[in-house]
Design a protein around this motif. Structure first.
Motif, PDB file in Angstrom:
ATOM      1  N   TYR A 144       6.899  -9.801  -8.070  1.00 42.42           N
ATOM      2  CA  TYR A 144       5.695  -8.905  -7.564  1.00 42.42           C
ATOM      3  C   TYR A 144       4.821  -8.493  -8.717  1.00 42.42           C
ATOM      4  O   TYR A 144       3.865  -7.554  -8.335  1.00 42.42           O
ATOM      5  N   ASN A 145       4.787  -9.143  -9.824  1.00 41.41           N
ATOM      6  CA  ASN A 145       3.979  -8.515 -11.000  1.00 41.41           C
ATOM      7  C   ASN A 145       2.472  -9.103 -10.636  1.00 41.41           C
ATOM      8  O   ASN A 145       1.477  -8.310 -11.298  1.00 41.41           O
ATOM      9  N   ARG A 146       2.187  -9.910  -9.827  1.00 43.56           N
ATOM     10  CA  ARG A 146       0.870 -10.153  -9.581  1.00 43.56           C
ATOM     11  C   ARG A 146       0.630 -10.011  -7.970  1.00 43.56           C
ATOM     12  O   ARG A 146      -0.675 -10.221  -7.472  1.00 43.56           O
ATOM     13  N   ALA A 147       1.353  -9.024  -7.222  1.00 38.14           N
ATOM     14  CA  ALA A 147       1.002  -8.760  -5.709  1.00 38.14           C
ATOM     15  C   ALA A 147      -0.163  -7.765  -5.678  1.00 38.14           C
ATOM     16  O   ALA A 147      -0.308  -7.130  -6.626  1.00 38.14           O
ATOM     17  N   HIS A 148      -0.745  -7.942  -4.530  1.00 35.22           N
ATOM     18  CA  HIS A 148      -1.822  -7.134  -4.416  1.00 35.22           C
ATOM     19  C   HIS A 148      -1.562  -5.681  -3.787  1.00 35.22           C
ATOM     20  O   HIS A 148      -0.459  -5.511  -3.242  1.00 35.22           O
ATOM     21  N   LEU A 149      -2.276  -4.747  -4.363  1.00 36.83           N
ATOM     22  CA  LEU A 149      -2.147  -3.384  -4.075  1.00 36.83           C
ATOM     23  C   LEU A 149      -3.455  -2.651  -3.412  1.00 36.83           C
ATOM     24  O   LEU A 149      -4.490  -2.847  -3.909  1.00 36.83           O
ATOM     25  N   TYR A 150      -3.260  -2.125  -2.268  1.00 37.43           N
ATOM     26  CA  TYR A 150      -4.299  -1.734  -1.556  1.00 37.43           C
ATOM     27  C   TYR A 150      -4.491  -0.235  -1.217  1.00 37.43           C
ATOM     28  O   TYR A 150      -3.336   0.322  -1.161  1.00 37.43           O
ATOM     29  N   GLY A 151      -5.468   0.410  -1.099  1.00 35.78           N
ATOM     30  CA  GLY A 151      -5.507   2.021  -1.047  1.00 35.78           C
ATOM     31  C   GLY A 151      -6.871   2.345  -1.111  1.00 35.78           C
ATOM     32  O   GLY A 151      -7.657   1.815  -1.093  1.00 35.78           O
ATOM     33  N   PRO A 152      -6.881   3.989  -0.781  1.00 41.96           N
ATOM     34  CA  PRO A 152      -5.835   5.110  -0.472  1.00 41.96           C
ATOM     35  C   PRO A 152      -5.456   5.145   1.002  1.00 41.96           C
ATOM     36  O   PRO A 152      -4.701   6.108   1.253  1.00 41.96           O
ATOM     37  N   ASN A 153      -6.193   4.381   1.803  1.00 42.05           N
ATOM     38  CA  ASN A 153      -5.946   4.673   3.189  1.00 42.05           C
ATOM     39  C   ASN A 153      -6.307   5.893   3.802  1.00 42.05           C
ATOM     40  O   ASN A 153      -5.580   6.794   4.541  1.00 42.05           O
ATOM     41  N   GLU A 181       0.920  -1.126   0.015  1.00 41.31           N
ATOM     42  CA  GLU A 181       0.087   0.073  -0.067  1.00 41.31           C
ATOM     43  C   GLU A 181       0.782   1.254  -0.055  1.00 41.31           C
ATOM     44  O   GLU A 181       1.983   1.094   0.106  1.00 41.31           O
ATOM     45  N   LEU A 182       0.175   2.327  -0.563  1.00 41.29           N
ATOM     46  CA  LEU A 182       1.152   3.755  -0.528  1.00 41.29           C
ATOM     47  C   LEU A 182       0.477   4.737   0.309  1.00 41.29           C
ATOM     48  O   LEU A 182      -0.638   5.220  -0.033  1.00 41.29           O
ATOM     49  N   GLY A 183       1.108   5.218   1.352  1.00 42.41           N
ATOM     50  CA  GLY A 183       0.965   6.301   2.144  1.00 42.41           C
ATOM     51  C   GLY A 183      -0.261   5.888   3.044  1.00 42.41           C
ATOM     52  O   GLY A 183      -0.636   4.690   3.234  1.00 42.41           O
ATOM     53  N   ASN A 184      -0.412   6.932   4.206  1.00 41.59           N
ATOM     54  CA  ASN A 184      -1.394   6.666   5.199  1.00 41.59           C
ATOM     55  C   ASN A 184      -2.264   8.099   5.430  1.00 41.59           C
ATOM     56  O   ASN A 184      -1.398   8.966   5.552  1.00 41.59           O
TER      57      ASN A 184
END
Length: 585
Positions: A290-299, A252-255
């Motif tokens: 990591y080409n299929r890694a999960h990405l969550y956001g935007p927190n 994830e990116l940022g908080n």
């Protein structure tokens, strides 16, 4: 026809007939609610004694679930502050790993306010090891950390350690002084960077992997180029290191990006934030592992005006990029002084309102996208000493899980598992606090399938202009499939009694005349709501040793027996072998 007896008037016969009709209608006419927690029915004309006999008649829809949640619904969070205060070096503790493993399967989010000040440095940072000498632990504390690391490196598989008491005592002193520095930063809004080294990442991943948790790593979104675009240099180095070690990590990116202006005087708008997430997705795809890694956001933070506007813009531009939408909710600030404040229904109901705001935005742009509560705690700014780590806070925690499940929140990440202010599940002596024991019982008994609850009973009559808030909250799920003591088809009901008096619940319909296993959790000791210990069916819950949990032994209630909920208590009730169709699949 025979005449009526003088002692039995026509009015008494008529009243008896009306009474029977009232009882039957109260059961038959109640319909399944759209949620798993009940709503009050308006009923009047109650006679003395009737309320005591049938306060609540309870049934559950066993045909189909209203929600199916993630298997990792109850998950955990660790704050990056543990790097600064030194507790990261103790995540290899056998007891700490055991406690975390008790709450698996779960996600482990490594993130918080200091996520946006993390910088990765690909170094082991091993200091020169001098070896023991006089007053070794007092004079060479850092050497002892290195010595522990060297011993761990020689282990294969899970790397676990036993830390001497004197070493833990010194660490607690160090952490206490560091927490004052961190608090000063928070109050002044001037934060220093935190370096996460390769060694730190190794320790963090070892903890998650040994405990059966899936690591979600937060990346620094405030590492910016002069044109305000996101600087990816540190992140790329981190991805390459993690891929080389074959660390299975989601990202994830940022908080709380809506709070950047107040934190650092620099804003990142929703369009830029969407571009940054698109850049991170491209970066993940460029690293083969990591080409299929999960990405969550935007927190996003608590959904007030600015946070809702940011979330709306982000979902419009990047809703398809992320795998789940994340946001955060904290109930109160540090000004609360009374344990009773944690039981206020108005406070408990705020989560329902916030979830509705978030899901409305998400469904506008990406209908069906999973929504996660990416950070949940009783209070922000580290919580409230002697309150948010007590039995009183467990009412907020359990009700939050029930509300989130009913409203379809796929995952709830509890802030924090260990070492953050006063909102943690495990204290610095590695002892479980009340919220931990509630979480453990929840994990053992509650599965991801949510069931609708049907309730009938005599309640207070609504008054014009007055909102009646429920003080008896009831939720139902299929029993966890991971529990070997219960076959598929069993149902778990958990009940929160906020009243100051005992309340009775009578099982009806499909639940009638079933044997019930009771798990009643109450405060242990004289502290009452401020207690830091919990008892299960009258027995105090304590760890047997660093690797042994206490037996969670139910009290068996005979078929047809009324459930009596003590005042201000929480209970879990398993209806065993009911063979519910919704829970067999």
């Amino acid at each position: 026809m025979p005449k009526c007896s003088p002692c039995a008037s026509p009015w008494s016969s008529l009243w008896l007939t009306s009474f029977v009709i009232l009882v039957v209608q109260s059961v038959i006419s109640s319909s399944y609610s759209s949620s798993s927690t009940y709503q009050r029915n308006a009923a009047g004309g109650k006679r003395p004694g009737f309320l005591g006999r049938t306060l609540v008649l309870l049934d559950v829809n066993t045909r189909s679930p209203i929600r199916v949640l993630n298997d990792n619904f109850l998950s955990l969070q660790l704050d990056p502050a543990i790097i600064r205060d030194g507790w990261l070096d103790f995540l290899s503790s056998r007891r700490l790993v055991t406690l975390a493993r008790g709450l698996s399967p779960a996600f482990l989010r490594f993130g918080g306010k200091r996520t946006d000040f993390l910088q990765f440095n690909n170094q082991k940072n091993l200091a020169k090891f001098r070896g023991p000498g006089p007053d070794y632990y007092l004079k060479n504390y850092e050497d002892d950390i290195v010595r522990s690391d060297i011993a761990l490196d020689k282990q294969k598989g899970c790397k676990l350690a036993h830390h001497p008491d004197i070493m833990l005592e010194l660490q607690r002193e160090k952490a206490a002084s560091t927490q004052l520095v961190l608090l000063k930063e928070q109050l002044s809004n001037i934060y220093s960077n935190i370096t996460i080294t390769a060694r730190s990442l190794d320790k963090l991943y070892n903890f998650a992997d040994c405990a059966g948790l899936h690591l979600i790593l937060g990346l620094n979104a405030l590492h910016r180029n002069p044109d305000n675009s996101w600087n990816t240099s540190s992140t790329l180095s981190l991805l390459k290191y993690g891929a080389g070690k074959k660390y299975n990590i989601s990202w994830e990116l940022g908080n709380e990006p809506n709070a950047y202006r107040s934190m650092v005087g620099r804003a990142v708008n929703s369009t830029q934030l969407a571009h940054d997430h698109a850049k991170l997705r491209t970066l993940l795809q460029s690293v083969r592992y990591y080409n299929r890694a999960h990405l969550y956001g935007p927190n996003a933070g608590r959904p007030r005006k600015n946070a809702v506007l940011l979330l709306d813009g982000f979902m419009k531009n990047a809703g398809s990029i992320i795998d789940a939408v994340t946001w955060q909710h904290y109930f109160m600030d540090g000004r609360v002084k009374k344990a009773e404040d944690f039981l206020k229904t108005r406070l408990l109901d705020t989560l329902t309102e916030q979830i509705a705001k978030v899901t409305k935005v998400v469904n506008t742009h990406t209908p069906g996208k999973k929504v996660w509560l990416g950070g949940l705690g009783p209070a922000w700014a580290g919580g409230i000493n002697n309150l948010s780590e007590t039995y009183a806070a467990s009412f907020l925690w359990m009700n939050s899980l029930g509300v989130a499940a009913v409203q379809g929140i796929d995952v709830v990440l509890r802030h924090s598992f260990f070492d953050y202010g006063y909102t943690y599940l495990v204290d610095q002596n590695f002892n479980p606090l009340p919220d931990y024991w509630f979480s453990l019982v929840f994990k053992r008994l509650v599965g991801p399938r949510v069931l609708a609850v049907r309730v009938a009973g005599l309640q207070r009559k609504p008054q014009p202009g007055r909102v009646i808030r429920d003080k008896l909250r009831i939720y139902a799920h299929c029993t966890s499939y991971y529990n070997p003591n219960y076959m598929r088809g069993s149902i778990t009901i958990y009940i929160i009694n906020l009243h100051r008096s005992r309340k009775k619940i009578k099982l009806a319909g499909t639940l009638r005349n079933r044997t019930v296993h009771q798990y009643l959790l109450q405060p242990h000791g004289e502290g009452g709501l401020r207690a830091r210990h919990v008892q299960l069916n009258g027995e105090k819950l304590l760890m047997g040793n660093d690797e042994t949990f206490p037996e969670l032994k139910p009290k068996i209630l005979r078929a047809g027996r009324t459930i009596a909920m003590p005042p201000m208590s929480i209970g879990f009730y398993v209806i065993k072998n009911i063979n519910a169709y919704a829970c067999r699949r």
